[in-house]
Design an enzyme around this catalytic site. Structure first.
Site, PDB file in Angstrom:
ATOM      1  N   LYS A 131       0.826  -1.216   0.000  1.00  0.00           N
ATOM      2  CA  LYS A 131       0.000   0.000   0.000  1.00  0.00           C
ATOM      3  C   LYS A 131       0.857   1.261   0.000  1.00  0.00           C
ATOM      4  CE  LYS A 131      -4.453  -1.730   1.216  1.00  0.00           C
ATOM      5  NZ  LYS A 131      -5.702  -1.629   1.949  1.00  0.00           N
TER       6      LYS A 131
ATOM      7  N   LYS B  76      -3.407  -9.972  -6.510  1.00  0.00           N
ATOM      8  CA  LYS B  76      -4.721 -10.171  -5.880  1.00  0.00           C
ATOM      9  C   LYS B  76      -5.769  -9.252  -6.525  1.00  0.00           C
ATOM     10  CE  LYS B  76      -5.909  -8.193  -1.935  1.00  0.00           C
ATOM     11  NZ  LYS B  76      -6.466  -7.842  -0.623  1.00  0.00           N
TER      12      LYS B  76
ATOM     13  N   LYS C 227     -10.324  -4.194  -4.474  1.00  0.00           N
ATOM     14  CA  LYS C 227     -11.377  -3.220  -4.793  1.00  0.00           C
ATOM     15  C   LYS C 227     -10.801  -1.872  -5.190  1.00  0.00           C
ATOM     16  CE  LYS C 227     -13.059  -3.519  -0.189  1.00  0.00           C
ATOM     17  NZ  LYS C 227     -11.955  -3.487   0.770  1.00  0.00           N
TER      18      LYS C 227
HETATM   19  N1  AQP Z   1      -8.844 -11.211  -3.893  1.00  0.00           N
HETATM   20  C1  AQP Z   1      -9.242 -11.723  -2.744  1.00  0.00           C
HETATM   21  N2  AQP Z   1      -9.399 -13.066  -2.602  1.00  0.00           N
HETATM   22  C2  AQP Z   1      -9.825 -13.593  -1.426  1.00  0.00           C
HETATM   23  N3  AQP Z   1     -10.126 -12.858  -0.335  1.00  0.00           N
HETATM   24  C3  AQP Z   1      -9.986 -11.518  -0.434  1.00  0.00           C
HETATM   25  N4  AQP Z   1     -10.196 -10.517   0.436  1.00  0.00           N
HETATM   26  C4  AQP Z   1      -9.910  -9.333  -0.162  1.00  0.00           C
HETATM   27  N5  AQP Z   1      -9.514  -9.540  -1.424  1.00  0.00           N
HETATM   28  C5  AQP Z   1      -9.541 -10.882  -1.631  1.00  0.00           C
HETATM   29  C6  AQP Z   1     -10.690 -10.694   1.790  1.00  0.00           C
HETATM   30  O1  AQP Z   1     -11.776  -9.801   1.981  1.00  0.00           O
HETATM   31  C7  AQP Z   1     -11.812  -9.412   3.360  1.00  0.00           C
HETATM   32  C8  AQP Z   1     -12.002  -7.950   3.458  1.00  0.00           C
HETATM   33  O2  AQP Z   1     -10.890  -7.288   2.913  1.00  0.00           O
HETATM   34  P1  AQP Z   1     -10.658  -5.782   3.296  1.00  0.00           P
HETATM   35  O3  AQP Z   1     -11.697  -4.944   2.719  1.00  0.00           O
HETATM   36  O4  AQP Z   1     -10.526  -5.646   4.763  1.00  0.00           O
HETATM   37  O5  AQP Z   1      -9.257  -5.410   2.745  1.00  0.00           O
HETATM   38  P2  AQP Z   1      -8.309  -6.003   1.700  1.00  0.00           P
HETATM   39  O6  AQP Z   1      -7.886  -7.378   2.053  1.00  0.00           O
HETATM   40  O7  AQP Z   1      -7.203  -4.999   1.569  1.00  0.00           O
HETATM   41  O8  AQP Z   1      -9.240  -6.050   0.411  1.00  0.00           O
HETATM   42  P3  AQP Z   1      -9.063  -5.281  -0.927  1.00  0.00           P
HETATM   43  O9  AQP Z   1     -10.207  -5.621  -1.797  1.00  0.00           O
HETATM   44  O10 AQP Z   1      -7.698  -5.525  -1.503  1.00  0.00           O
HETATM   45  O11 AQP Z   1      -9.209  -3.768  -0.478  1.00  0.00           O
HETATM   46  P4  AQP Z   1      -8.293  -2.529  -0.783  1.00  0.00           P
HETATM   47  O12 AQP Z   1      -8.155  -2.488  -2.283  1.00  0.00           O
HETATM   48  O13 AQP Z   1      -9.035  -1.367  -0.202  1.00  0.00           O
HETATM   49  O14 AQP Z   1      -6.991  -2.779  -0.103  1.00  0.00           O
HETATM   50  C9  AQP Z   1     -10.519  -9.900   3.992  1.00  0.00           C
HETATM   51  O15 AQP Z   1     -10.803 -11.059   4.751  1.00  0.00           O
HETATM   52  C10 AQP Z   1      -9.660 -10.248   2.829  1.00  0.00           C
HETATM   53  O16 AQP Z   1      -8.765 -11.300   3.134  1.00  0.00           O
END
Ligand code: AQP
Length: 331
Positions: free
Chosen positions: A115, A197, A200
């Site tokens: 990040k 990965k 979002k």
């Molecule tokens: N690609 C993924 N595959 C499986 N699990 C995923 N999670 C996120 N992306 C994947 C799981 O979703 C839960 C919530 O995630 P989060 O919103 O707390 O943050 P994150 O992991 O940082 O998700 P993003 O989508 O990548 O958000 P941004 O882009 O804002 O950083 C967690 O349990 C995560 O493991």
């Protein structure tokens, strides 16, 4: 243990429109705990501001994330659904745990490195101490089990280390949590760069399938998904694009990898991608419909988040009074 049942806690950041990664890796699994566990599912808005958010969008997405929890099958009567900033004990315990988390530990977190690289103009202290706040979220409820995607494994291990460290200094205070990582869908990858990965906050809209995408958008995105030149539907580490599509297809159809390989034996990637898109769009359709129904009644969502916060705060208070006493704060 704070309740008669074992405790489950998890959260999702309202930092963007939720993806099928969030859905398959996390939210879809949440409801399997509703009957036998005391469950806390939180919209973690304090975490979301580690990256700059547009206030109106953050507010809208907070409602939407709660509505999505419910649309994905979380009954508000069986699960405590709430917003993190409505329970100030998260921030309070977050600060306390900052003082029991080492600089070196936080420096090793791969999410911080990723990040910071993505947000080079805003590498703030919150981004760095994010894992201590996440530890606080979990430990506040004396959580036994944390369902997450595998990308959160390192943070979860840190939460365990911090809990054990605190317990060692002050005696038994926190339950040391275990992770629950669904091996089938632990990491859904980007459709454009299948070695990364699906996130979002990805700026490439074609790389990400959102839970609320229209059927046309879902089909279009899968049609464009990166595969390889072999033209053979086979699960293999050296075929990350195809393997990711197979993982998604398996999650939505319940078919095994062997069944999928047989189904597309001798067929091109065009047919395969179309089938994955159809299965995904059909699987998400009921969630989208229910989401639309829930979002039309904002007052109900507010009632749910208020009741959830009251209940969460009740449990949080018990832990906080123990923590304050152990540390030596005057009551
Ligand atoms: N690609 C993924 N595959 C499986 N699990 C995923 N999670 C996120 N992306 C994947 C799981 O979703 C839960 C919530 O995630 P989060 O919103 O707390 O943050 P994150 O992991 O940082 O998700 P993003 O989508 O990548 O958000 P941004 O882009 O804002 O950083 C967690 O349990 C995560 O493991």
């Amino acid at each position: 243990m704070l309740a008669d049942k074992k405790i489950v806690f998890s959260g999702v950041q309202p930092s963007g429109n939720l993806t099928i990664g969030n859905y398959l890796g996390a939210i879809k699994n949440f409801s399997r705990f509703s009957e036998d566990f005391k469950t806390f599912y939180c919209v973690v808005d304090l975490h979301a501001i580690t990256v700059r958010q547009v206030p109106a969008e953050l507010r809208r997405r907070t409602y939407e994330t709660l509505a999505l929890y419910m649309a994905c099958g979380l009954d508000e009567k069986k699960n405590t659904l709430f917003v993190q900033s409505h329970v100030p004990a998260h921030a309070e315990l977050g600060w306390i745990l900052d003082c029991y988390t080492m600089f070196g530990e936080l420096s090793r977190m791969t999410q911080f490195k990723d990040k910071s690289a993505k947000n080079a103009q805003n590498i703030n202290a919150g981004l760095f101490t994010y894992p201590s706040l996440m530890a606080a979220d979990i430990l506040l409820y004396q959580t036994d089990l944390v369902p997450v995607g595998i990308d959160q494994k390192q943070h979860l291990e840190l939460a365990r280390d911090v809990a054990m460290r605190f317990n060692q200094v002050y005696g038994d205070t926190f339950t040391v949590p275990e992770g629950y990582i669904s091996t089938d869908t632990m990491k859904i990858m980007s459709l454009a760069e299948p070695l990364s990965k699906m996130s979002k906050s990805d700026s490439n809209q074609n790389a990400v399938v959102y839970i609320l995408d229209s059927k046309d958008d879902v089909l279009r995105k899968f049609k464009k998904a990166v595969t390889d030149s072999e033209a053979c539907v086979r699960y293999s580490e050296d075929k990350p694009g195809v393997s990711n599509l197979m993982t998604i297809y398996r999650a939505f159809t319940g078919k095994t990898f062997e069944e999928i390989e047989r189904e597309f034996d001798g067929k091109g990637y065009g047919d395969f991608k179309m089938a994955v898109g159809e299965a995904c769009a059909d699987g998400l359709a009921p969630v989208r419909d229910e989401f639309a129904r829930l979002m039309a009644d904002k007052a109900h969502l507010e009632t749910v988040m208020k009741a959830g916060a009251d209940e969460a705060a009740y449990y949080a208070r018990k832990t906080m009074s123990k923590v304050r006493r152990k540390i030596g704060f005057v009551n």
